[in-house]
Design a protein around this motif. Sequence first.
Motif, PDB file in Angstrom:
ATOM      1  N   ARG A 117      -6.661  12.280   4.305  1.00  0.00           N
ATOM      2  CA  ARG A 117      -8.090  12.464   4.003  1.00  0.00           C
ATOM      3  C   ARG A 117      -8.714  13.487   4.960  1.00  0.00           C
ATOM      4  O   ARG A 117      -9.503  14.339   4.539  1.00  0.00           O
ATOM      5  CB  ARG A 117      -8.826  11.126   4.093  1.00  0.00           C
ATOM      6  CG  ARG A 117     -10.298  11.207   3.705  1.00  0.00           C
ATOM      7  CD  ARG A 117     -10.885   9.827   3.531  1.00  0.00           C
ATOM      8  NE  ARG A 117     -10.319   9.168   2.370  1.00  0.00           N
ATOM      9  CZ  ARG A 117     -10.813   9.249   1.135  1.00  0.00           C
ATOM     10  NH1 ARG A 117     -11.895   9.972   0.909  1.00  0.00           N
ATOM     11  NH2 ARG A 117     -10.246   8.597   0.149  1.00  0.00           N
ATOM     12  N   SER A 156       1.205   3.217   6.697  1.00  0.00           N
ATOM     13  CA  SER A 156       0.432   3.663   5.536  1.00  0.00           C
ATOM     14  C   SER A 156      -1.028   3.927   5.890  1.00  0.00           C
ATOM     15  O   SER A 156      -1.611   4.914   5.440  1.00  0.00           O
ATOM     16  CB  SER A 156       0.523   2.635   4.408  1.00  0.00           C
ATOM     17  OG  SER A 156      -0.025   1.390   4.793  1.00  0.00           O
ATOM     18  N   TYR A 157      -1.643   3.055   6.697  1.00  0.00           N
ATOM     19  CA  TYR A 157      -3.052   3.254   7.030  1.00  0.00           C
ATOM     20  C   TYR A 157      -3.261   4.526   7.846  1.00  0.00           C
ATOM     21  O   TYR A 157      -4.293   5.199   7.710  1.00  0.00           O
ATOM     22  CB  TYR A 157      -3.614   2.023   7.753  1.00  0.00           C
ATOM     23  CG  TYR A 157      -2.968   1.706   9.085  1.00  0.00           C
ATOM     24  CD1 TYR A 157      -3.457   2.240  10.269  1.00  0.00           C
ATOM     25  CD2 TYR A 157      -1.872   0.850   9.174  1.00  0.00           C
ATOM     26  CE1 TYR A 157      -2.876   1.944  11.492  1.00  0.00           C
ATOM     27  CE2 TYR A 157      -1.273   0.551  10.389  1.00  0.00           C
ATOM     28  CZ  TYR A 157      -1.781   1.109  11.551  1.00  0.00           C
ATOM     29  OH  TYR A 157      -1.190   0.807  12.763  1.00  0.00           O
ATOM     30  N   HIS A 217      -2.867   7.564   5.313  1.00  0.00           N
ATOM     31  CA  HIS A 217      -4.029   7.749   4.430  1.00  0.00           C
ATOM     32  C   HIS A 217      -5.172   8.469   5.156  1.00  0.00           C
ATOM     33  O   HIS A 217      -5.809   9.373   4.608  1.00  0.00           O
ATOM     34  CB  HIS A 217      -4.507   6.406   3.890  1.00  0.00           C
ATOM     35  CG  HIS A 217      -3.730   5.934   2.701  1.00  0.00           C
ATOM     36  ND1 HIS A 217      -3.877   6.502   1.456  1.00  0.00           N
ATOM     37  CD2 HIS A 217      -2.810   4.953   2.563  1.00  0.00           C
ATOM     38  CE1 HIS A 217      -3.073   5.888   0.592  1.00  0.00           C
ATOM     39  NE2 HIS A 217      -2.418   4.952   1.242  1.00  0.00           N
ATOM     40  N   MET A 218      -5.422   8.057   6.409  1.00  0.00           N
ATOM     41  CA  MET A 218      -6.478   8.704   7.174  1.00  0.00           C
ATOM     42  C   MET A 218      -6.105  10.149   7.481  1.00  0.00           C
ATOM     43  O   MET A 218      -6.946  11.052   7.431  1.00  0.00           O
ATOM     44  CB  MET A 218      -6.706   7.936   8.478  1.00  0.00           C
ATOM     45  CG  MET A 218      -7.963   8.344   9.252  1.00  0.00           C
ATOM     46  SD  MET A 218      -9.477   7.782   8.467  1.00  0.00           S
ATOM     47  CE  MET A 218     -10.166   9.327   7.892  1.00  0.00           C
ATOM     48  N   ARG A 242       0.859  -1.188   0.000  1.00  0.00           N
ATOM     49  CA  ARG A 242       0.000   0.000   0.000  1.00  0.00           C
ATOM     50  C   ARG A 242       0.892   1.234   0.000  1.00  0.00           C
ATOM     51  O   ARG A 242       1.851   1.327   0.755  1.00  0.00           O
ATOM     52  CB  ARG A 242      -0.918  -0.026   1.214  1.00  0.00           C
ATOM     53  CG  ARG A 242      -1.818   1.188   1.339  1.00  0.00           C
ATOM     54  CD  ARG A 242      -2.916   0.942   2.365  1.00  0.00           C
ATOM     55  NE  ARG A 242      -4.013   0.182   1.792  1.00  0.00           N
ATOM     56  CZ  ARG A 242      -4.820  -0.642   2.475  1.00  0.00           C
ATOM     57  NH1 ARG A 242      -4.607  -0.842   3.763  1.00  0.00           N
ATOM     58  NH2 ARG A 242      -5.795  -1.271   1.865  1.00  0.00           N
ATOM     59  N   ASN A 251     -10.210   2.981  -4.551  1.00  0.00           N
ATOM     60  CA  ASN A 251      -8.784   3.278  -4.404  1.00  0.00           C
ATOM     61  C   ASN A 251      -7.914   2.037  -4.358  1.00  0.00           C
ATOM     62  O   ASN A 251      -6.688   2.138  -4.209  1.00  0.00           O
ATOM     63  CB  ASN A 251      -8.555   4.113  -3.143  1.00  0.00           C
ATOM     64  CG  ASN A 251      -9.224   5.466  -3.206  1.00  0.00           C
ATOM     65  OD1 ASN A 251      -8.839   6.326  -3.980  1.00  0.00           O
ATOM     66  ND2 ASN A 251     -10.260   5.658  -2.404  1.00  0.00           N
ATOM     67  N   CYS A 278      -5.954   4.049  -0.462  1.00  0.00           N
ATOM     68  CA  CYS A 278      -6.441   3.990   0.920  1.00  0.00           C
ATOM     69  C   CYS A 278      -7.367   2.801   1.133  1.00  0.00           C
ATOM     70  O   CYS A 278      -7.972   2.279   0.193  1.00  0.00           O
ATOM     71  CB  CYS A 278      -7.168   5.281   1.273  1.00  0.00           C
ATOM     72  SG  CYS A 278      -8.803   5.450   0.511  1.00  0.00           S
ATOM     73  N   ASP A 319     -11.839   4.227   4.706  1.00  0.00           N
ATOM     74  CA  ASP A 319     -11.532   5.640   4.941  1.00  0.00           C
ATOM     75  C   ASP A 319     -12.604   6.628   4.482  1.00  0.00           C
ATOM     76  O   ASP A 319     -12.944   7.557   5.226  1.00  0.00           O
ATOM     77  CB  ASP A 319     -10.190   5.992   4.296  1.00  0.00           C
ATOM     78  CG  ASP A 319      -9.017   5.430   5.087  1.00  0.00           C
ATOM     79  OD1 ASP A 319      -9.252   4.584   5.976  1.00  0.00           O
ATOM     80  OD2 ASP A 319      -7.860   5.810   4.814  1.00  0.00           O
TER      81      ASP A 319
END
Length: 419
Positions: free
Chosen positions: A158, A150-151, A154-155, A98, A380, A385, A389
């Motif tokens: 956003r 990464s998670y 991404h949040m 990711r 995505n 993401c 998300d």
Amino acid sequence: MSATHLTHSSLFLTNLRPTLLPLSRVKPRPIMATPLDTPTPTTTVQQFKDYHPSLEVIGGASDLLCPVIKKHLEREYSHYPVFGSNCHVETIFAAFFREIPDVKLKRECLRTKDDGTVTLDWVSGDAKRLPEETPVLLLLPGLSGGSDDSYVRHMLVRARNSGWRVVVFNSRGCADSPVTTPQMYSASFLGDLDEVVEHVGGRYPKANLYGVGWSMGANILVQYLGKEARASRFSGAVSMCNPFDLVKSDDFISQGFNKIYNRSLGKALSGILKKHLLLFEDLGGDYNIELAANAQTIRDYDEGLTRVSFGFKSVDEYLQKSCSANYIKHVRTPLLCIQAKNDPIAPDNAIPREDIKANPNCLLIVTPKGGHLGWVAGENAPVGCPWTDPMVMDFLKHLENEKSSTRQGSNSELQSLEV
């Protein structure tokens, strides 16, 4: 669990080489913060039953909160071909492939009352760029995780692109946070989070505070919401991949292929400890630093260090008293819980469904697939993401819009009275 700390073992590469190697050529592309989104309009509450049968949707707040995320619930949960079809492939794929958004962060070290240290990573420049009343989103990564995952990134992107102020709470020793006391990470200790909430609230007293937690970070967040007095400071929260019952999770992660995650996380924790061994070399009593520093499982680490540092007689006692399932019935903050039925770390049978149904503030969504911190699905996928998300952000923005409407209404009434 921290996705970036899954061990790069030969077992991973041997078992998954035919599937994953072609995508190793996919280079992560930077994702920069973009101009602020227009706030979504508030949603009128209505009876909602038309969610897609691929999803499990329950909770005492379902009638209130489902309409808010209706467009997400009406669609079939459709995993990305191959990479989202198996819980292990999905979990490992998301961990290694990711893309990681490129964000400049400004670190703040916070010294706690017991002389420990945690770090807060803020988006660089937002302190001057955003108004004081901008809503604040506090992110709690998984076990051994931090702002580089990464998670989490991404949040963060956003939320920032929606005009929110975002801060990542890195636990002691995680994401290169300094270690200044023998008390490291604990699933039962809520003191650090309480001090962070007090600190952030003191810095931005005009802003509403929200929280998002993943895995062990979700477990700590839900405990906090159901247990601590300062939990009322949160205007809303989201829990994802929460193990809920750590006794069941410990048993589950010790079975079959799941053992690979147990070993990976055990080594990640021991790796943090090894960086600070000098601090622990003179500890006596029941400590077994050698066992913790060479941990082959999470339990090894907890036996050698965690349960002793926090006064538990055994690892089993520590796990039993660290379950967020024990506290979800007491949550008074709007809470969205998202789980994957095939999660190899947070077992489906650990979800406290009856307590969630009975709590008028809680909503649970269970997807048929998703792995752990995976959810390789949606527009995505596969390297963008997680599927969760967009729904999470719509949920949080709704809560903020409702809060803002209430505040504006109160201000109008005050102005009328003054006139």
